[in-house]
Design a protein around this motif. Structure first.
Motif, PDB file in Angstrom:
ATOM      1  N   ILE A 159     -36.178 -91.907  60.145  1.00 47.26           N
ATOM      2  CA  ILE A 159     -36.042 -91.511  58.759  1.00 47.26           C
ATOM      3  C   ILE A 159     -35.392 -90.654  58.462  1.00 47.26           C
ATOM      4  O   ILE A 159     -36.020 -89.196  58.703  1.00 47.26           O
ATOM      5  CB  ILE A 159     -37.022 -92.365  58.501  1.00 47.26           C
ATOM      6  CG1 ILE A 159     -36.396 -92.897  56.873  1.00 47.26           C
ATOM      7  CG2 ILE A 159     -38.235 -92.111  58.017  1.00 47.26           C
ATOM      8  CD1 ILE A 159     -37.640 -93.974  56.955  1.00 47.26           C
ATOM      9  N   TRP A 160     -34.355 -90.427  57.654  1.00 48.56           N
ATOM     10  CA  TRP A 160     -33.632 -89.524  57.030  1.00 48.56           C
ATOM     11  C   TRP A 160     -34.506 -89.049  55.673  1.00 48.56           C
ATOM     12  O   TRP A 160     -34.558 -89.497  54.892  1.00 48.56           O
ATOM     13  CB  TRP A 160     -32.197 -89.075  57.184  1.00 48.56           C
ATOM     14  CG  TRP A 160     -31.765 -88.118  56.013  1.00 48.56           C
ATOM     15  CD1 TRP A 160     -31.670 -88.768  54.161  1.00 48.56           C
ATOM     16  CD2 TRP A 160     -31.539 -87.211  56.254  1.00 48.56           C
ATOM     17  NE1 TRP A 160     -30.906 -86.575  54.889  1.00 48.56           N
ATOM     18  CE2 TRP A 160     -31.151 -86.044  55.844  1.00 48.56           C
ATOM     19  CE3 TRP A 160     -31.571 -86.033  57.325  1.00 48.56           C
ATOM     20  CZ2 TRP A 160     -30.632 -85.275  55.955  1.00 48.56           C
ATOM     21  CZ3 TRP A 160     -30.946 -85.129  57.903  1.00 48.56           C
ATOM     22  CH2 TRP A 160     -30.660 -84.325  57.121  1.00 48.56           C
ATOM     23  N   GLN A 161     -35.784 -87.794  56.078  1.00 51.72           N
ATOM     24  CA  GLN A 161     -35.678 -87.212  54.809  1.00 51.72           C
ATOM     25  C   GLN A 161     -35.131 -85.916  53.871  1.00 51.72           C
ATOM     26  O   GLN A 161     -35.269 -84.936  54.409  1.00 51.72           O
ATOM     27  CB  GLN A 161     -37.460 -86.793  54.875  1.00 51.72           C
ATOM     28  CG  GLN A 161     -38.366 -87.373  55.490  1.00 51.72           C
ATOM     29  CD  GLN A 161     -39.102 -88.421  55.021  1.00 51.72           C
ATOM     30  OE1 GLN A 161     -38.060 -88.545  54.109  1.00 51.72           O
ATOM     31  NE2 GLN A 161     -40.022 -88.010  55.099  1.00 51.72           N
ATOM     32  N   ARG A 162     -34.214 -86.794  52.771  1.00 56.13           N
ATOM     33  CA  ARG A 162     -33.242 -85.760  52.060  1.00 56.13           C
ATOM     34  C   ARG A 162     -33.692 -84.553  51.389  1.00 56.13           C
ATOM     35  O   ARG A 162     -33.334 -83.611  51.361  1.00 56.13           O
ATOM     36  CB  ARG A 162     -32.850 -86.864  50.852  1.00 56.13           C
ATOM     37  CG  ARG A 162     -31.635 -88.312  51.485  1.00 56.13           C
ATOM     38  CD  ARG A 162     -31.869 -88.680  50.143  1.00 56.13           C
ATOM     39  NE  ARG A 162     -32.628 -89.254  49.524  1.00 56.13           N
ATOM     40  CZ  ARG A 162     -33.120 -90.311  49.681  1.00 56.13           C
ATOM     41  NH1 ARG A 162     -32.285 -91.153  51.129  1.00 56.13           N
ATOM     42  NH2 ARG A 162     -34.168 -91.351  49.046  1.00 56.13           N
ATOM     43  N   GLU A 163     -35.342 -84.397  50.962  1.00 58.08           N
ATOM     44  CA  GLU A 163     -35.882 -83.520  50.813  1.00 58.08           C
ATOM     45  C   GLU A 163     -36.182 -82.092  51.295  1.00 58.08           C
ATOM     46  O   GLU A 163     -35.567 -80.896  51.411  1.00 58.08           O
ATOM     47  CB  GLU A 163     -36.713 -83.664  50.407  1.00 58.08           C
ATOM     48  CG  GLU A 163     -36.875 -84.376  48.210  1.00 58.08           C
ATOM     49  CD  GLU A 163     -38.280 -84.778  48.217  1.00 58.08           C
ATOM     50  OE1 GLU A 163     -39.856 -84.091  48.526  1.00 58.08           O
ATOM     51  OE2 GLU A 163     -39.129 -85.554  46.519  1.00 58.08           O
ATOM     52  N   GLN A 164     -36.538 -82.749  52.945  1.00 55.72           N
ATOM     53  CA  GLN A 164     -36.628 -81.562  54.022  1.00 55.72           C
ATOM     54  C   GLN A 164     -34.970 -81.856  54.758  1.00 55.72           C
ATOM     55  O   GLN A 164     -35.394 -80.648  55.660  1.00 55.72           O
ATOM     56  CB  GLN A 164     -37.790 -82.276  55.270  1.00 55.72           C
ATOM     57  CG  GLN A 164     -38.786 -82.294  54.788  1.00 55.72           C
ATOM     58  CD  GLN A 164     -39.294 -83.202  53.797  1.00 55.72           C
ATOM     59  OE1 GLN A 164     -38.676 -84.443  53.680  1.00 55.72           O
ATOM     60  NE2 GLN A 164     -41.190 -83.908  53.174  1.00 55.72           N
ATOM     61  N   HIS A 165     -34.037 -82.480  54.579  1.00 58.72           N
ATOM     62  CA  HIS A 165     -33.456 -82.161  55.132  1.00 58.72           C
ATOM     63  C   HIS A 165     -33.022 -82.322  56.510  1.00 58.72           C
ATOM     64  O   HIS A 165     -32.522 -81.958  57.277  1.00 58.72           O
ATOM     65  CB  HIS A 165     -32.170 -81.073  54.842  1.00 58.72           C
ATOM     66  CG  HIS A 165     -32.289 -80.944  53.569  1.00 58.72           C
ATOM     67  ND1 HIS A 165     -30.588 -81.844  52.712  1.00 58.72           N
ATOM     68  CD2 HIS A 165     -32.378 -79.649  52.281  1.00 58.72           C
ATOM     69  CE1 HIS A 165     -30.609 -81.518  51.814  1.00 58.72           C
ATOM     70  NE2 HIS A 165     -31.582 -80.694  51.222  1.00 58.72           N
ATOM     71  N   PRO A 183     -42.244 -94.239  51.995  1.00 56.14           N
ATOM     72  CA  PRO A 183     -40.751 -94.082  52.479  1.00 56.14           C
ATOM     73  C   PRO A 183     -40.006 -93.219  51.581  1.00 56.14           C
ATOM     74  O   PRO A 183     -40.428 -93.870  50.386  1.00 56.14           O
ATOM     75  CB  PRO A 183     -40.171 -95.352  52.730  1.00 56.14           C
ATOM     76  CG  PRO A 183     -41.364 -95.988  51.953  1.00 56.14           C
ATOM     77  CD  PRO A 183     -42.931 -95.640  52.224  1.00 56.14           C
ATOM     78  N   PRO A 184     -39.376 -92.419  51.590  1.00 51.43           N
ATOM     79  CA  PRO A 184     -38.361 -91.979  50.271  1.00 51.43           C
ATOM     80  C   PRO A 184     -37.819 -93.098  49.758  1.00 51.43           C
ATOM     81  O   PRO A 184     -37.632 -93.844  49.763  1.00 51.43           O
ATOM     82  CB  PRO A 184     -37.356 -91.318  51.628  1.00 51.43           C
ATOM     83  CG  PRO A 184     -37.104 -92.081  52.966  1.00 51.43           C
ATOM     84  CD  PRO A 184     -38.773 -92.306  52.826  1.00 51.43           C
TER      85      PRO A 184
END
Length: 227
Positions: A159-165, A183-184
């Motif tokens: 899953i893509w974590q935007r804050e951690q890129h 989840p984000p």
């Protein structure tokens, strides 16, 4: 190539493996492949990676067994003494040349068979997944891998974590169910690591993100393309 001398158990547990099953398919496990489903042994189960795999299974009594055998989809885990398949009644009935032959085969209880992995094609060249019924927006996110085209297995979901890129692996909860706590917020992007007997691991990214207002039970698909 087919693997010889591997037995198939009569469908004593058929109703259980059709409806629920260790893959976590729920009702889908009852209707997929027109009900021709199977539980498999540990070596084919592969800790859940074998969920959804398609096999051609043929018994070995020439006067009774159909030449093409039966085509089954893995929906459950289960095995007995030297047993690799426990089929649903519908799948078992297709082993025989005709209805009379199938009834005679049932009396054997356990059959020697040949089997081989075959491509899954009934939903195209896709990965199809469903948001698990236990998911809650926000707070808990889980998906069931319902279908993988060809002879591929999904080994990892990220899953893509935007804050951690960065991409972060989801947990394989059981069978074909992957989950992620907290989840984000907003849209959710997933990518899938897939492999087959003839290809190394590569990633498949869903072309369209899951909407921010996602709900349990929704189903999505992505084309199988290298990432």
């Amino acid at each position: 190539m087919p693997n010889p001398e591997l037995p198939i158990m009569a469908p004593l547990m058929a109703m259980e493996i059709q409806v629920w099953g260790a893959c976590g398919f729920g009702y889908y496990g009852k209707i997929v492949n027109d009900g021709s489903v199977t539980a498999v042994s540990a070596k084919l189960w592969k800790n859940g990676e074998g969920c959804g795999a398609c096999y051609q299974v043929k018994c070995k009594i020439p006067q009774l067994c159909d030449y093409n055998g039966t085509y089954v989809v893995v929906t459950d885990y289960g095995e007995g003494d030297r047993t690799d398949f426990i089929t649903s009644p519908r799948a078992f009935s297709k082993l025989g040349r005709n209805a009379v032959a199938s009834e005679k085969l049932k009396k054997y209880g356990v059959l020697d068979v040949e089997y081989k992995r075959v491509p899954c094609t009934f939903k195209g060249n896709n990965i199809v997944y469903q948001i698990n019924e236990n998911s809650r927006n926000p707070g808990y996110f889980a998906i069931n891998i319902l279908y993988v085209g060809g002879t591929y297995d999904v080994t990892t979901v990220e899953i893509w974590q935007r804050e951690q890129h960065q991409w972060v692996a989801m947990r394989r909860s059981y069978g074909a169910v992957f989950d992620f706590a907290n989840p984000p917020e907003g849209e959710i992007r997933l990518r899938f690591q897939v492999s087959s007997n003839i290809e190394a691991h590569y990633y498949v990214v869903s072309r369209f993100p899951i909407p921010a207002v996602w709900k349990a039970g929704a189903t999505y698909s992505t084309k199988i393309l290298p990432y």
